[in-house]
Design a protein around this motif. Sequence first.
Motif, PDB file in Angstrom:
ATOM      1  N   TRP A 249      13.623 -82.652  49.718  1.00 44.00           N
ATOM      2  CA  TRP A 249      14.645 -83.665  49.961  1.00 44.00           C
ATOM      3  C   TRP A 249      14.460 -84.276  51.343  1.00 44.00           C
TER       4      TRP A 249
ATOM      5  N   HIS B 109      18.849 -90.746  45.148  1.00 41.44           N
ATOM      6  CA  HIS B 109      18.009 -89.794  44.417  1.00 41.44           C
ATOM      7  C   HIS B 109      18.813 -88.873  43.511  1.00 41.44           C
ATOM      8  N   GLY B 110      20.118 -89.121  43.404  1.00 44.50           N
ATOM      9  CA  GLY B 110      20.950 -88.275  42.563  1.00 44.50           C
ATOM     10  C   GLY B 110      21.080 -86.863  43.106  1.00 44.50           C
ATOM     11  N   LEU B 111      21.181 -86.747  44.419  1.00 52.83           N
ATOM     12  CA  LEU B 111      21.267 -85.444  45.074  1.00 52.83           C
ATOM     13  C   LEU B 111      22.700 -85.129  45.479  1.00 52.83           C
ATOM     14  N   SER B 112      22.950 -83.888  45.770  1.00 56.04           N
ATOM     15  CA  SER B 112      24.246 -83.459  46.273  1.00 56.04           C
ATOM     16  C   SER B 112      24.441 -83.997  47.694  1.00 56.04           C
TER      17      SER B 112
ATOM     18  N   GLU C  52      22.826 -90.415  46.988  1.00 49.02           N
ATOM     19  CA  GLU C  52      23.067 -91.126  45.729  1.00 49.02           C
ATOM     20  C   GLU C  52      21.790 -91.777  45.200  1.00 49.02           C
TER      21      GLU C  52
END
Length: 155
Positions: free
Chosen positions: A9, A34-37, A32
């Motif tokens: 990441w 990469h659709g990460l937390s 957002e």
Amino acid sequence: MRMSKGVEWALHTLINLDVIGGGPMHSGRLAEAHGLSPSYLTKQLQQLAQAGLVSSVSGPHGGFRLARALEDITLLDVVEAIEGDVKAFHCTEIRCEGKIGALSPPPTRTCAVHAAMRRAEDAWRQALAAQTLAGIRADLNVTPAAARLVRKALD
């Protein structure tokens, strides 16, 4: 050796910051894209900031920005920022334990297993230190169209 997802990441985030001109960019937008937390990526960014790889900019248009050029950031810098600089192999002198240890004279040399593992880890760290993020970005061959897509994903 297994590294956390945070290393991946962090690497992508640093390269994306470079693609958009260095930042600043809010951590939520970076996550957002990469659709990460968001909370986990923010933790990685804070570790990168502590290592001097990014800096934090406050204010309504703030976020994180590169603190150094990609030419000055190595894979080892990122791995150590996220994972720490702890050695992967820890010799516990098992050769001195149990029946074998009790029957053997005390060792007078460094454990050969320990020495071999240290050489391998040192070579791995040297390889990481030799690779800059600028080299990775060059390998990615980020075209102007791809850079526009990254900027759009971060809008």
